[in-house]
Design a protein around this motif. Structure first.
Motif, mmCIF file in Angstrom:
data_model
loop_
_atom_site.group_PDB
_atom_site.id
_atom_site.type_symbol
_atom_site.label_atom_id
_atom_site.label_comp_id
_atom_site.label_asym_id
_atom_site.label_seq_id
_atom_site.Cartn_x
_atom_site.Cartn_y
_atom_site.Cartn_z
ATOM 1 N N ASN A 158 0.834 -1.218 0.000
ATOM 2 C CA ASN A 158 0.000 0.000 0.000
ATOM 3 C C ASN A 158 0.863 1.261 0.000
ATOM 4 O O ASN A 158 0.579 2.234 -0.707
ATOM 5 N N THR A 159 1.928 1.239 0.810
ATOM 6 C CA THR A 159 2.769 2.422 0.992
ATOM 7 C C THR A 159 3.541 2.748 -0.287
ATOM 8 O O THR A 159 3.570 3.904 -0.737
ATOM 9 N N ILE A 160 4.110 1.715 -0.877
ATOM 10 C CA ILE A 160 4.969 1.932 -2.057
ATOM 11 C C ILE A 160 4.129 2.257 -3.290
ATOM 12 O O ILE A 160 4.526 3.059 -4.137
ATOM 13 N N ARG A 161 2.954 1.648 -3.402
ATOM 14 C CA ARG A 161 2.089 1.930 -4.572
ATOM 15 C C ARG A 161 1.711 3.406 -4.623
ATOM 16 O O ARG A 161 1.615 3.996 -5.698
ATOM 17 N N ALA A 162 1.464 3.985 -3.447
ATOM 18 C CA ALA A 162 1.095 5.409 -3.411
ATOM 19 C C ALA A 162 2.249 6.257 -3.933
ATOM 20 O O ALA A 162 2.038 7.242 -4.662
ATOM 21 N N ALA A 163 3.472 5.871 -3.592
ATOM 22 C CA ALA A 163 4.643 6.618 -4.082
ATOM 23 C C ALA A 163 4.719 6.507 -5.606
ATOM 24 O O ALA A 163 4.961 7.500 -6.296
ATOM 25 N N VAL A 164 4.490 5.316 -6.134
ATOM 26 C CA VAL A 164 4.566 5.129 -7.591
ATOM 27 C C VAL A 164 3.467 5.938 -8.280
ATOM 28 O O VAL A 164 3.703 6.588 -9.303
ATOM 29 N N ALA A 165 2.263 5.945 -7.704
ATOM 30 C CA ALA A 165 1.153 6.686 -8.328
ATOM 31 C C ALA A 165 1.476 8.171 -8.397
ATOM 32 O O ALA A 165 1.225 8.830 -9.418
#
Ligand SMILES: NC(=O)c1ccc[n+]([C@@H]2O[C@H](COP(=O)([O-])OP(=O)(O)OC[C@H]3O[C@@H](n4cnc5c(N)ncnc54)[C@H](OP(=O)(O)O)[C@@H]3O)[C@@H](O)[C@H]2O)c1
Length: 262
Positions: A158-165
């Motif tokens: 969840n945390t890393i996906r937000a950074a990628v988005a």
């Protein structure tokens, strides 16, 4: 509607199975030359044969491990210097292990950040000059519906996906004038090895049957079934096409209606 990708080359990461492989096949069906990227050379070779039988082009592969960003950078630069760059980049790799965020070790976040955001950035850096020169570029990131609604038990992801988005959205502002789009595809629960792993992991942890865990997941999906990888790949292929030139900087959930927000 122009979906023609002949005379286009696509780098497709994590493309030996699951969503990445399905995306490579769809892009090849639309006429693109495909460059597969993953770690296992034996599987890369057999996947390459499948792709060759579809588009009859000189498709290629790059062996790279996304947990070694510097190695990925060297491998991609070497490939580009020998075979040329690409108009389409599908950023995709194995997802971070499942688990509660309160149990996650700091190193797990750093590892996932490298595997996902840093590798996406290295690949984009390597391909953007060619995309700008061609006045055509498509960067499509396979992330997760968790950027809209965090999923319980997938803390690091969840945390890393937000950074990628947010990386993707910011990049989309900067490259749009060059005919380049940057979009995110957010798969829901999709029938791949990754989903099987998540279900069996949960079944072990909760001491419940695989069928019960699967049914609980299905109960949250209005469509009442898991996605086929080809259904995620169809969204990727459309976003890669000339027809999608004016779609930029968005998140596209492909989740059978599971996400409860807009
Ligand atoms: N399936 C779902 O339900 C679902 C839902 C939401 C989001 N997602 C996300 O979508 C992405 C793709 O999922 P999937 O289900 O298709 O995964 P998958 O079946 O596990 O396939 C992963 C692919 O990535 C490659 N890969 C894995 N680790 C790598 C590494 N360190 N370096 C380079 N390549 C690597 C694998 O090939 P090699 O092993 O040969 O390297 C394989 O081709 C993941 O990020 C996943 O978390 C999946």
């Amino acid at each position: 509607m122009n979906l023609d990708l002949s005379n286009k080359t696509a780098f497709v990461c994590g493309s030996t199975q699951g969503i990445g492989k399905a995306a490579a096949i769809e892009l090849a069906l639309l006429g693109a030359k495909v460059v597969l990227i993953a770690r296992n050379e034996t599987v890369l070779k057999s996947t390459l044969e499948e792709i060759n039988a579809i588009n009859h082009q000189k498709n290629e592969y790059i062996i790279a491990d996304f947990s070694e960003p510097e190695q990925l950078k060297l491998a991609v630069e070497k490939h580009i210097s020998q075979h040329g760059a690409a108009h389409i980049l599908v950023n995709n790799t194995g997802g971070p292990p499942a688990g509660k965020i309160s149990d996650a070790k700091p190193q797990e976040f750093l590892t996932a950040f490298n595997n996902h955001l840093i590798c996406n950035h290295i690949l984009a850096e390597a391909l953007l000059p060619f995309m700008k020169q061609e006045k055509f570029g498509r960067i499509i990131n396979i992330i997760s519906t968790s950027v809209k609604q965090p999923l319980k038990g997938l803390g690091v992801s969840n945390t890393i996906r937000a950074a990628v988005a947010n990386w993707a959205k910011t990049l989309s502002f900067e490259v749009a004038a060059h005919g380049i789009t940057v979009n995110n595809v957010l798969p829901g629960a999709t029938s791949t090895a990754r989903l099987q792993g998540i279900i069996s992991n949960k079944s072990l942890k909760m001491n419940e049957s695989i069928d019960k865990i699967s049914q609980e997941m299905l109960d949250e999906i209005p469509a009442g079934r898991f996605a086929a990888a080809e259904e995620i790949a169809a969204a990727v292929a459309f976003l890669a096409s000339p027809a999608a030139a004016y779609i930029n900087g968005i998140n596209v959930p492909v989740d059978g209606g599971r996400t409860t927000c807009l």
